[in-house]
Design an enzyme around this catalytic site. Sequence first.
Site, PDB file in Angstrom:
ATOM      1  N   GLU A 228      -2.692 -46.101  34.706  1.00 17.67           N
ATOM      2  CA  GLU A 228      -2.222 -45.152  33.608  1.00 17.67           C
ATOM      3  C   GLU A 228      -3.626 -44.874  32.804  1.00 17.67           C
ATOM      4  O   GLU A 228      -4.406 -45.922  32.348  1.00 17.67           O
ATOM      5  CB  GLU A 228      -1.381 -46.161  32.743  1.00 17.67           C
ATOM      6  CG  GLU A 228      -0.204 -46.507  33.251  1.00 17.67           C
ATOM      7  CD  GLU A 228       0.855 -45.496  33.035  1.00 17.67           C
ATOM      8  OE1 GLU A 228       0.622 -44.441  32.460  1.00 17.67           O
ATOM      9  OE2 GLU A 228       2.220 -45.642  33.280  1.00 17.67           O
ATOM     10  N   CYS A 262      -4.023 -44.102  23.541  1.00 20.16           N
ATOM     11  CA  CYS A 262      -4.101 -43.045  24.678  1.00 20.16           C
ATOM     12  C   CYS A 262      -3.352 -42.098  24.210  1.00 20.16           C
ATOM     13  O   CYS A 262      -3.711 -40.873  24.713  1.00 20.16           O
ATOM     14  CB  CYS A 262      -3.564 -43.975  25.782  1.00 20.16           C
ATOM     15  SG  CYS A 262      -1.884 -44.658  25.823  1.00 20.16           S
TER      16      CYS A 262
HETATM   17  P1  NAD Z   1     -11.834 -49.102  30.865  1.00 23.75           P
HETATM   18  O1  NAD Z   1     -11.691 -48.132  31.997  1.00 23.75           O
HETATM   19  O2  NAD Z   1     -13.381 -49.083  30.195  1.00 23.75           O
HETATM   20  O3  NAD Z   1     -11.776 -50.583  31.132  1.00 23.75           O
HETATM   21  C1  NAD Z   1     -10.194 -50.729  31.358  1.00 23.75           C
HETATM   22  C2  NAD Z   1     -10.563 -52.014  32.005  1.00 23.75           C
HETATM   23  O4  NAD Z   1     -11.050 -52.009  33.495  1.00 23.75           O
HETATM   24  C3  NAD Z   1     -11.195 -53.354  31.632  1.00 23.75           C
HETATM   25  O5  NAD Z   1     -10.681 -54.600  31.834  1.00 23.75           O
HETATM   26  C4  NAD Z   1     -12.630 -53.364  32.201  1.00 23.75           C
HETATM   27  O6  NAD Z   1     -13.108 -54.598  32.595  1.00 23.75           O
HETATM   28  C5  NAD Z   1     -12.033 -52.900  33.747  1.00 23.75           C
HETATM   29  N1  NAD Z   1     -12.921 -52.192  34.685  1.00 23.75           N
HETATM   30  C6  NAD Z   1     -14.148 -51.795  34.332  1.00 23.75           C
HETATM   31  N2  NAD Z   1     -14.690 -51.003  35.149  1.00 23.75           N
HETATM   32  C7  NAD Z   1     -13.846 -51.471  36.312  1.00 23.75           C
HETATM   33  C8  NAD Z   1     -14.258 -51.396  37.978  1.00 23.75           C
HETATM   34  N3  NAD Z   1     -15.142 -50.432  38.454  1.00 23.75           N
HETATM   35  N4  NAD Z   1     -13.197 -51.677  38.596  1.00 23.75           N
HETATM   36  C9  NAD Z   1     -12.230 -52.285  37.974  1.00 23.75           C
HETATM   37  N5  NAD Z   1     -11.987 -52.564  36.714  1.00 23.75           N
HETATM   38  C10 NAD Z   1     -12.977 -52.192  35.815  1.00 23.75           C
HETATM   39  O7  NAD Z   1     -11.129 -48.757  29.526  1.00 23.75           O
HETATM   40  P2  NAD Z   1     -10.997 -49.088  27.982  1.00 23.75           P
HETATM   41  O8  NAD Z   1     -12.069 -48.673  27.362  1.00 23.75           O
HETATM   42  O9  NAD Z   1     -10.771 -50.825  28.169  1.00 23.75           O
HETATM   43  O10 NAD Z   1      -9.703 -48.685  27.424  1.00 23.75           O
HETATM   44  C11 NAD Z   1      -9.751 -47.327  26.880  1.00 23.75           C
HETATM   45  C12 NAD Z   1      -9.184 -46.359  27.735  1.00 23.75           C
HETATM   46  O11 NAD Z   1      -7.887 -46.851  28.219  1.00 23.75           O
HETATM   47  C13 NAD Z   1      -8.880 -45.106  27.145  1.00 23.75           C
HETATM   48  O12 NAD Z   1      -9.405 -44.008  28.058  1.00 23.75           O
HETATM   49  C14 NAD Z   1      -7.400 -44.934  27.110  1.00 23.75           C
HETATM   50  O13 NAD Z   1      -6.892 -43.478  26.981  1.00 23.75           O
HETATM   51  C15 NAD Z   1      -6.885 -45.435  28.135  1.00 23.75           C
HETATM   52  N6  NAD Z   1      -5.451 -45.982  28.009  1.00 23.75           N
HETATM   53  C16 NAD Z   1      -4.580 -45.471  28.690  1.00 23.75           C
HETATM   54  C17 NAD Z   1      -3.216 -46.027  28.410  1.00 23.75           C
HETATM   55  C18 NAD Z   1      -1.987 -45.276  29.194  1.00 23.75           C
HETATM   56  O14 NAD Z   1      -1.000 -45.884  29.246  1.00 23.75           O
HETATM   57  N7  NAD Z   1      -2.325 -44.141  29.760  1.00 23.75           N
HETATM   58  C19 NAD Z   1      -3.026 -47.099  27.329  1.00 23.75           C
HETATM   59  C20 NAD Z   1      -4.186 -47.713  26.801  1.00 23.75           C
HETATM   60  C21 NAD Z   1      -5.261 -47.390  27.047  1.00 23.75           C
END
Ligand code: NAD
Length: 452
Positions: A228, A262
Amino acid sequence: MSEFLESVDPSTGAVIGRVPITPTDAIPAIVARAQAAQPAWAELSFEARGAKLAAAVDALLAEADELGTLIAREMGKPVREGIGEVRAALAGVRDTLREIEAALAPEVQETAHTRSTLFRDPYGVAACIAPWNFPLLTAHDQVLPALAAGNAVVFKPSENTPLVGEAYARRLLEHLPEGVFQIVHGAGPVGRALVQSDVDLVVFTGSRETGRSILEEASRSFKRVILELGGKDPMIVLDDADLDAAARFAARSSFRNAGQVCVSTERIFVTNDHHDVFVRKLVEEAEKFRVGPSLEDGVRMGPMVHAQQKAKVEAQVARALEMGAKLEYKSPVTEGNFLGPIVLSNVTHDMEIAREETFGPVACVMRVADEDEAVRAANDTRFGLGAVVFGEPEHARRVARRLTAGMVGINQSVTSAIGTPWVGARESGYGFHSGREGHRQFTQLRVIHEPI
Ligand code: NAD
């Protein structure tokens, strides 16, 4: 020696707690523990699993005020919204469990000579990797269907919200058999190690960029994924829209959670005729937003989650202004991690702010000649999470069907109503959760054929 993650209150900059980072070389043993525990968990009846999960959720709901306050302190949303997040995530768990049970029940299909039975079995171990913007809700939307389906879960909360992750995990750990649910802490490297480990399914909510690297990594071993991702949600204001309601909505949807949602509205398309009036009304709405520390009474917008997120948003706004966008309003509150509402007009498609996710409190108004141009421009994006259309309902419904987003709200925001999927199209999602079809994505479909 363990290293620690510090949790920082973005309203004050104070350190409010710390948790040990899980060493990446400890992950294989954690996953092995989950693998060992999973078969017995899957053997339980759905009712028995559901009872344990519901008991854990009841315990979490009983502390909704404390959890909501912790969310407010750790990521900065107003405390009322923090408590609202907890309730929205957890209320109705028994209805959700019934929905999952129905979605996963075996199905029999018969032809003249063959009876075929479809089973939906757990994959095994699911890695659930969550973001910080709705730290409890996004985690629960991953963890509940994964566990209910009979998977074991290794959960990694965001490095920005480890204390909410711990508080959520505590109640699950109390109510579930050893090894069925575990929590690990850390940033990207820990997430990557989890994806590279021997898990069977990766459930991820976060940015498009991280989603892509997970997809690449998971593809090496054909791991299943549910991703997501981010969005660039459009809002179309039709000629027959109620402009007051549309402006109120646009402000709420652009500025809620300091724009760190999001499905926040990131592009607003208004036709020439209504453009100036709409912008004036939107500015009036923006001026009403009270910005302040997340625990203060009456605050509608807290700080941004951290300085880097604020800097990213400010840089996008600065580049847009250099390219000809017009600053219609900027809140005077800008100290520390705070960044109050900003309203821009004259935003054009060549600007980064019109194409890349902003994830900040910026309402971008884009002038269009007519409805067709609005639809074309709204669809001119690689994202496809949510969209909103304001207008006379019948008219708005026709326009909604022309949009390429996964979820469209008519005169309201998109919502996670029970029974419906939370689904992103295009590069906003790869797999999805919730609703009958979403629940099924946490399972492997198998079929047995026999003669009649
Ligand atoms: P992010 O992608 O930076 O991090 C999300 C998670 O992934 C964190 O726990 C992080 O530690 C982990 N992570 C980072 N690099 C990784 C890797 N290489 N492999 C595996 N895990 C890794 O996102 P964020 O800044 O925490 O959240 C904001 C983003 O999330 C925005 O783009 C937002 O739109 C999206 N979001 C989407 C939804 C949805 O339902 N579509 C809901 C909430 C947030």
